[in-house]
Design a protein around this motif. Structure first.
Motif, short mmCIF file in Angstrom:
data_model
loop_
_atom_site.label_atom_id
_atom_site.label_comp_id
_atom_site.label_asym_id
_atom_site.label_seq_id
_atom_site.Cartn_x
_atom_site.Cartn_y
_atom_site.Cartn_z
N SER A 156 -11.25 -5.09 -8.69
CA SER A 156 -10.11 -5.26 -7.80
C SER A 156 -9.55 -3.94 -7.30
CB SER A 156 -9.01 -6.04 -8.51
OG SER A 156 -9.54 -7.21 -9.06
N MET A 160 -11.70 3.37 -2.41
CA MET A 160 -10.96 4.58 -2.01
C MET A 160 -10.23 5.19 -3.19
SD MET A 160 -11.53 4.73 1.20
CE MET A 160 -10.34 5.88 1.77
N PHE A 161 -9.73 4.33 -4.09
CA PHE A 161 -8.98 4.87 -5.22
C PHE A 161 -9.89 5.54 -6.23
CE2 PHE A 161 -5.93 1.75 -3.71
CZ PHE A 161 -4.86 2.61 -3.53
N ILE A 164 -10.47 8.98 -4.50
CA ILE A 164 -9.31 9.86 -4.50
C ILE A 164 -8.90 10.19 -5.93
CG2 ILE A 164 -6.90 10.07 -3.81
CD1 ILE A 164 -7.50 8.25 -1.48
N VAL A 266 -18.24 6.73 2.95
CA VAL A 266 -16.96 7.30 2.55
C VAL A 266 -17.14 8.45 1.57
CG1 VAL A 266 -14.72 6.77 1.61
CG2 VAL A 266 -15.90 5.09 2.95
N LEU B 389 -10.13 -5.46 0.54
CA LEU B 389 -10.58 -4.14 0.12
C LEU B 389 -11.26 -3.39 1.28
CD1 LEU B 389 -12.07 -4.79 -3.42
CD2 LEU B 389 -9.92 -3.71 -2.85
N ALA B 392 -9.26 -1.00 3.67
CA ALA B 392 -8.96 0.38 3.30
C ALA B 392 -10.06 1.33 3.76
CB ALA B 392 -8.75 0.49 1.80
N VAL B 393 -11.31 0.89 3.57
CA VAL B 393 -12.44 1.73 3.97
C VAL B 393 -12.46 1.90 5.49
CG1 VAL B 393 -14.94 1.91 3.98
CG2 VAL B 393 -13.78 1.11 1.94
N ILE B 412 -3.04 4.56 2.53
CA ILE B 412 -3.94 5.40 1.74
C ILE B 412 -4.47 6.54 2.59
CG2 ILE B 412 -6.13 5.43 0.51
CD1 ILE B 412 -5.69 2.46 -0.03
N ARG B 416 -3.85 10.49 1.58
CA ARG B 416 -4.85 11.29 0.88
C ARG B 416 -4.69 12.77 1.18
NH1 ARG B 416 -9.24 12.30 4.41
NH2 ARG B 416 -8.73 11.25 6.35
N LEU B 429 0.48 6.63 -2.13
CA LEU B 429 -0.82 6.19 -2.63
C LEU B 429 -0.65 5.18 -3.75
CD1 LEU B 429 -3.81 7.06 -2.09
CD2 LEU B 429 -3.63 8.31 -4.21
N ALA B 432 0.56 1.75 -2.45
CA ALA B 432 -0.53 1.00 -1.83
C ALA B 432 -1.48 0.47 -2.90
CB ALA B 432 -1.29 1.88 -0.85
N PHE B 433 -1.75 1.32 -3.90
CA PHE B 433 -2.66 0.93 -4.97
C PHE B 433 -2.12 -0.29 -5.72
CE2 PHE B 433 -3.55 1.23 -9.53
CZ PHE B 433 -4.92 1.07 -9.49
N MET B 436 -2.07 -3.52 -3.50
CA MET B 436 -3.41 -3.98 -3.21
C MET B 436 -4.07 -4.55 -4.46
SD MET B 436 -5.84 -1.52 -1.15
CE MET B 436 -7.17 -2.08 -0.19
N PHE B 437 -3.90 -3.84 -5.57
CA PHE B 437 -4.49 -4.26 -6.83
C PHE B 437 -3.95 -5.63 -7.23
CE2 PHE B 437 -4.51 -4.10 -11.55
CZ PHE B 437 -5.88 -4.10 -11.71
N VAL B 440 -5.47 -8.33 -4.83
CA VAL B 440 -6.92 -8.53 -4.99
C VAL B 440 -7.23 -9.10 -6.36
CG1 VAL B 440 -9.14 -7.37 -5.06
CG2 VAL B 440 -7.49 -6.76 -3.33
N LEU B 441 -6.54 -8.61 -7.39
CA LEU B 441 -6.79 -9.13 -8.74
C LEU B 441 -6.43 -10.61 -8.81
CD1 LEU B 441 -7.65 -8.50 -11.61
CD2 LEU B 441 -5.30 -7.97 -12.15
#
Lengths: 324, 462
Positions: A156, A160-161, A164, A266, B389, B392-393, B412, B416, B429, B432-433, B436-437, B440-441
């Motif tokens: 999950s 990117m994390f 980084i 990436v 996910l 983000a890419v 993100i 960075r 950061l 957002a983490f 998002m986590f 998604v989780l």
């Protein structure tokens, strides 16, 4: 076997023509070369002469598919479609919009890409398979339950994390390795961080996937008979189950092999590694359509090669499969 | 009276809600559809994840009702959503630049002119963050008191909600009311009320404490232009949900129709459809997206007049991104449906319908499509987290949503570079983490349960 491969290769031709047509429509008819010239030269205050000059330098000044001003066969060949799209079939990528030879760039840049992708693949496979086997070995215990929960949590987290965070933790915080860059002399220093991050980033998804594969095998008859013969659970798992589960695993890997050349988009651009992945990203960011077009075609060719290799590897690892 | 503004993604999102409601009513009457869902909601995992998902969806939907804030036509004002008006303090309390979470001063020193005309280089106080404090030493106490107030409100609200739920359940024969709070031994066949209760408590705590605190502080700091990061992270929820759901909604009709047709008709139809998806599949997904988005950019730059406001432009780009992601992702589902349709068409009831002369279209609609729906559902649910996910890419490659749209990917991407600052700006950061986590989780856990409940291969085990 040979006949099958030849037929598959012939079948690839219409697919590649289709890819070619799609890219042609996307790049030349949705927006005409005039639009692209205007965008590259800046939106406002562009003289028609400057546009013409830009197009002429890059050979975009021809008609799209049918050239009335020439005779005979050249009516079809002296066009953008023939020169820019069909030429890809001969792997003549031409030059990029800022004048560099794309073919030369690709040949040079695929090695750093491989230098990351191959170690990630090999180390990753070993790690993921061992972890998955461990989880299956401890199935229906707390180790398995929490292992799966941990895997889902790792899945999950955005890639990117991993990049980084890994860059920050290992490179900047612990000062162990340089955080980015590339040097052919001691390349390993620059490669180790992206490789570790590549492997760690895949743990969650891959371990869970392989665990499911192994779990499907574990209820088969041959496993029961191996246990009945008194083999230890370790031996059953690591010899019998592993060998049979290798069929889907191997064929999956073979399908991905050719695409290793394309590199990881990436990761490469984050760590400043001059591979094909960062090449593609740079091209997208500088809106260099010639490179993007070449990479689309190259990617499709490699994908199709991967498909064919998969089918062939099936016959090699699984004698029950016959190609006809 | 504010003038409502219907963005394309708003309409599609509400259409999706409508479809979901219709489906729930439809499935509720049919046992074979109801049972797998009952299995899903008997799992504590699914209920827990569902509460989190529900909170995200609620915020996303509130954020999908747009109107112009201005009252008269002459002064149209900016486009706001219902959610924006609910969190007005968050939106309007803009600082000058970076500030850390719970900070009372800016992140960087600045030259400040004092009242007596002299200039000093200090960390200036924030305009809003902790501005009510006269003595900075009281900050810790103030945060503690505000948290306690929030927690108290949460507990009161929770007691009310759980009490009402308990009263409602009293009417039905069931176990003791304490089962609202603790797991009972025979809970395998019941809705796990205790999971719902405790998850609601955690949720209320989080919402009310952060609501109380964010009135006084920037609980997740501010970004480069002084915008509250907590607000950005909340606004990004809608973007994530839109990408995760609309993409599949857009691709479903094509995937179902083509997949079922290929499997049912076989012959040349099958060949054409197979050729179509092999071709699309062989183009690397990211490159196809990049190419399409680049082309869209050129098109939008050349036809800038077609879009009346930046928000409509950004919305168009978001929708287009959904469509493009859909085009690249329908092939997998199509292939699976084709394989399943190939199997189903040989079954007796399909053969019988053919013998009776039922038209091919009716056979596909009545016999094939309903019988492949479980595959569709599993794919939709499984794809969701991957799409969130992927955003983000894509944002990193600059082919994601419009830079003016709030999204975790954009957060993100801009954060960075801030990691290189000293001391580092870590809060964008991290925010957002965390968001998002969480999404998604929750989606991953929920989809696992859904897959297990609907996959016929696994049904024998449970």
């Amino acid at each position: 076997m040979m006949a099958y491969i030849i037929r598959r290769l012939l079948y690839a031709i219409p697919i590649l023509i289709g890819v070619n047509l799609i890219t042609f429509v996307l790049f030349f008819t949705v927006n005409t070369p005039d639009d692209m010239a205007r965008m590259h030269l800046g939106m406002k205050r562009v003289t028609p002469e400057a546009i013409e000059k830009w197009k002429q330098e890059r050979h975009y000044d021809k008609p799209l598919v049918y050239n009335k001003s020439t005779d005979g066969f050249a009516k079809l060949t002296d066009t953008i479609f023939a020169q820019k799209s069909l030429a890809l079939f001969a792997f003549r990528f031409g030059s990029s919009d800022n004048g560099r030879d794309i073919g030369h760039d690709i040949r040079q840049r695929m090695w750093p890409s491989l230098a990351i992708a191959v170690p990630v693949l090999v180390m990753g496979m070993l790690l993921y398979i061992s972890l998955a086997l461990l989880l299956v070995f401890f199935r229906a215990t707390y180790v398995d339950t929490w292992g799966v929960v941990l895997a889902v949590m790792m899945m999950s987290i955005s890639s990117m994390f991993y990049i980084i965070g890994g860059q920050f933790l290992i490179g900047k915080f612990l000062h162990l390795v340089p955080i980015s860059g590339f040097d052919t002399g001691d390349a390993w220093k620059f490669l180790i961080l992206p490789v570790i991050i590549g492997v760690v980033g895949g743990i969650g998804g891959a371990t869970r996937f392989y665990r499911t594969l192994f779990l499907e095998e574990i209820h088969r008859d041959y496993v029961r008979s191996a246990r009945a013969r008194g083999l230890s659970e370790m031996r059953v798992m690591f010899v019998h189950v592993l060998k049979n589960a290798m069929i889907p695993i191997l064929t999956g890997v073979v399908a991905a092999l050719p695409l290793l050349f394309m590199g990881s988009l990436v990761t490469e651009s984050f760590f400043g590694i001059p591979g094909l992945g960062s090449y593609t990203i740079d091209a997208i960011n500088s809106q260099d359509f010639a490179i993007v077009r070449a990479m689309v075609f190259l990617g499709s060719v490699l994908y199709i090669i991967g498909l064919i290799l998969t089918d062939i590897s099936y016959t090699i690892v699984d004698p029950r499969v016959r190609l006809q | 009276m504010p003038e409502f503004l219907f963005l394309w993604t708003d309409l599609l999102l509400w259409l999706l809600v409508l479809l979901t409601v219709v489906f729930i009513r439809y499935a509720g009457k049919r046992r074979h559809l109801r049972e797998p869902w009952q299995r899903v909601f008997r799992s504590g995992m699914a209920v827990g994840a569902g509460v989190v998902l529900g909170a995200f969806i609620l915020i996303g939907l509130l954020d999908s009702i747009h109107f112009r804030s201005g009252d008269d036509a002459a002064n149209p004002g900016e486009v706001l959503s219902l959610f924006d008006t609910m969190v007005t303090p968050l939106r309007e309390q803009q600082e000058k630049s970076y500030s850390a979470p719970f900070a009372t001063t800016l992140y960087a020193k600045e030259m400040v002119t004092l009242n007596d005309g002299s200039t000093v280089r200090i960390y200036p106080r924030l305009k809003y963050g902790g501005a009510h404090l006269t003595e900075l030493g009281e900050k810790r106490r103030d945060i503690f008191v505000t948290t306690a107030i929030g927690a108290f409100q949460a507990i009161v609200l929770w007691l009310m909600v759980v009490g009402l739920l308990g009263l409602w359940r009293r009417k039905k024969p069931g176990p003791h009311w304490l089962s609202m709070l603790r797991s009972s031994s025979d809970n395998t066949n019941r809705f796990p009320w205790h999971v719902l209760s405790w998850m609601l408590l955690i949720l209320f705590m989080l919402i009310l404490i952060s609501a109380n605190l964010s009135l006084k502080y920037h609980i997740l700091g501010t970004d480069k232009v002084g915008e509250d990061v907590f607000y950005q992270a909340l606004k990004s929820i809608r973007t994530g949900l839109v990408l995760g759901t609309l993409t599949t909604l857009v691709m479903l009709p094509a995937a179902i129709l083509l997949g079922v047709m290929a499997g049912y008709f076989r012959g040349w139809v099958d060949d054409v459809i197979q050729y179509l998806y092999t071709t699309l599949n062989s183009i690397p997904g990211v490159l196809l997206i990049a190419a399409s988005v680049l082309m869209l950019q050129v098109y939008m730059d050349n036809n800038a007049a077609d879009f009346s406001s930046t928000i409509e432009r950004a919305d168009m780009r978001l929708l287009f991104l959904c469509i493009i992601l859909g085009v690249t992702s329908w092939t997998g589902l199509c292939r699976m449906l084709r394989g399943e349709a190939l199997k189903i068409r040989e079954l007796d009831y399909v053969q019988a319908s053919q013998a009776f002369g039922v038209s091919s279209f009716r056979i596909m609609m009545r016999h094939l499509v309903p019988n492949v729906m479980h595959i569709v559902l599993i794919t939709v649910v499984l794809d969701f987290s991957g799409l969130v996910l992927a955003e983000a890419v894509l944002a990193y490659i600059n082919i994601g949503v419009d830079p003016s749209t709030n999204s975790w990917g954009n957060m993100i991407n801009s954060a960075r570079l801030e990691m290189a600052r000293e001391p580092i700006v870590w809060w964008s950061l991290s925010a957002a983490f965390v968001f998002m986590f969480a999404l998604v989780l929750a989606a991953n856990l929920f989809s696992d349960v859904v897959r297990d409940a609907f996959d016929p291969r696994l049904r024998g085990n449970s």
